[in-house]
Design a protein around this motif. Structure first.
Motif, PDB file in Angstrom:
ATOM      1  N   THR A 181     -20.063  78.463  39.015  1.00  0.00           N
ATOM      2  CA  THR A 181     -20.122  78.010  37.747  1.00  0.00           C
ATOM      3  C   THR A 181     -20.954  79.301  37.011  1.00  0.00           C
ATOM      4  O   THR A 181     -20.989  79.515  36.085  1.00  0.00           O
ATOM      5  N   PHE A 182     -22.109  79.477  37.949  1.00  0.00           N
ATOM      6  CA  PHE A 182     -23.100  80.589  37.392  1.00  0.00           C
ATOM      7  C   PHE A 182     -23.437  81.198  38.615  1.00  0.00           C
ATOM      8  O   PHE A 182     -24.510  80.709  39.356  1.00  0.00           O
ATOM      9  N   PRO A 183     -23.147  82.419  39.025  1.00  0.00           N
ATOM     10  CA  PRO A 183     -23.508  83.195  40.181  1.00  0.00           C
ATOM     11  C   PRO A 183     -25.048  83.424  40.306  1.00  0.00           C
ATOM     12  O   PRO A 183     -25.714  83.951  39.105  1.00  0.00           O
ATOM     13  N   THR A 184     -25.804  83.095  41.344  1.00  0.00           N
ATOM     14  CA  THR A 184     -27.168  83.180  41.471  1.00  0.00           C
ATOM     15  C   THR A 184     -27.647  83.149  42.995  1.00  0.00           C
ATOM     16  O   THR A 184     -26.710  82.782  43.660  1.00  0.00           O
ATOM     17  N   LYS A 185     -28.822  83.931  43.115  1.00  0.00           N
ATOM     18  CA  LYS A 185     -29.395  83.839  44.316  1.00  0.00           C
ATOM     19  C   LYS A 185     -29.463  82.272  44.975  1.00  0.00           C
ATOM     20  O   LYS A 185     -30.132  81.558  43.967  1.00  0.00           O
ATOM     21  N   VAL A 186     -29.414  81.926  46.063  1.00  0.00           N
ATOM     22  CA  VAL A 186     -29.573  80.975  46.837  1.00  0.00           C
ATOM     23  C   VAL A 186     -30.407  80.769  47.883  1.00  0.00           C
ATOM     24  O   VAL A 186     -30.466  81.863  48.757  1.00  0.00           O
ATOM     25  N   VAL A 187     -31.607  80.169  47.674  1.00  0.00           N
ATOM     26  CA  VAL A 187     -32.738  80.085  49.129  1.00  0.00           C
ATOM     27  C   VAL A 187     -32.296  78.998  49.859  1.00  0.00           C
ATOM     28  O   VAL A 187     -32.462  77.616  49.454  1.00  0.00           O
TER      29      VAL A 187
END
Length: 261
Positions: A181-187
């Motif tokens: 849905t919204f590309p983002t960094k994942v921790v």
């Protein structure tokens, strides 16, 4: 297997697919833990499943006849709380998408959770942990949080976990939907993160060379252990078959059929 297990002073042990399936003990799991206790071996349980707290896991295991204290259970939530205590992450303005039991545990740790999902614009970070009641509304608001700048913390990036029915969707599948849905960094707070294995080593208070990780998942248990510099044993009672193990580029130090001593 006794020859292998006798080489080590401490053990990092996965739960699903190693100790039990659907919280029903697998054959030889109890006798294996009894062997460890009889021989003064140290052990912790390290699981990516954060549906309940470490304290609740210890109760579940004791009811199954497995000697375990809450200090002997490490989950991604243990890692999350540890990060907050070290000051890497603020304990305010956090939105949590998890089971109610887990939310209550986090609150007891004096971490401030935003209670209403429609306040998503107030969140600085979000924690996502898959559970049986996770729904589309949770997915929608989690996606809106990251769209508005919140950092995304996941209890794991496992796409599935083993049950008697077969492999079913895990937290990683939910995270995949959010990032689509919204590309983002994942921790990633769970395995194969080096930080969670470091926490496991810290709990055992042993040198890495004295520890063996036992798991059923090549990508999380084995890869994570190998990356952390800890010997690993793949057990074939869960997610991975011998054929899959032979084809994989991720190689454990040992492959064992089960936990039979």
């Amino acid at each position: 297997m006794k020859r292998i297990f006798s080489k080590f002073k401490g053990f990092i042990i996965d739960l699903d697919g190693v100790m039990y399936l659907d919280q029903k003990l697998l054959p030889f799991a109890k006798s294996f833990i009894n062997f460890l206790n009889k021989n003064n071996k140290k052990y912790i349980f390290l699981t990516n499943d954060s549906s309940v707290s470490p304290h609740d896991y210890s109760i579940i295991l004791r009811k199954l006849g497995i000697k375990c204290s809450k200090e002997q259970v490490v989950t991604p939530i243990s890692n999350f709380i540890n990060i907050i205590k070290k000051g890497t992450l603020t304990k305010k303005n956090i939105m949590v998408f998890s089971s109610n039991k887990l939310k209550n545990f986090i609150r007891k740790e004096k971490i401030e959770i935003i209670p209403q999902a429609n306040k998503f614009k107030d969140s600085n970070s979000i924690l996502v942990s898959g559970h049986i009641d996770f729904n589309y509304k949770d997915l929608m608001y989690a996606s809106l949080c990251v769209q508005n700048g919140a950092s995304l913390y996941a209890t794991s990036i496992d796409n599935s976990y083993p049950t008697k029915l077969g492999n079913v969707p895990a937290t990683g599948s939910i995270i995949a939907a959010i990032t689509k849905t919204f590309p983002t960094k994942v921790v990633n707070l769970g395995k194969p993160s080096k930080k969670i294995f470091a926490l496991g080593v810290e709990r055992l208070a042993l040198d890495k060379s004295e520890i063996l990780t036992i798991g059923d998942n090549l990508k999380t248990d084995i890869h994570g252990s190998n990356s952390a510099g800890i010997k690993s044993a793949l057990v074939l009672t869960g997610k991975t078959t011998i054929t899959m193990a032979k084809k994989s580029k991720i190689k454990p130090d040992y492959i064992i059929k089960n936990l039979k001593i």
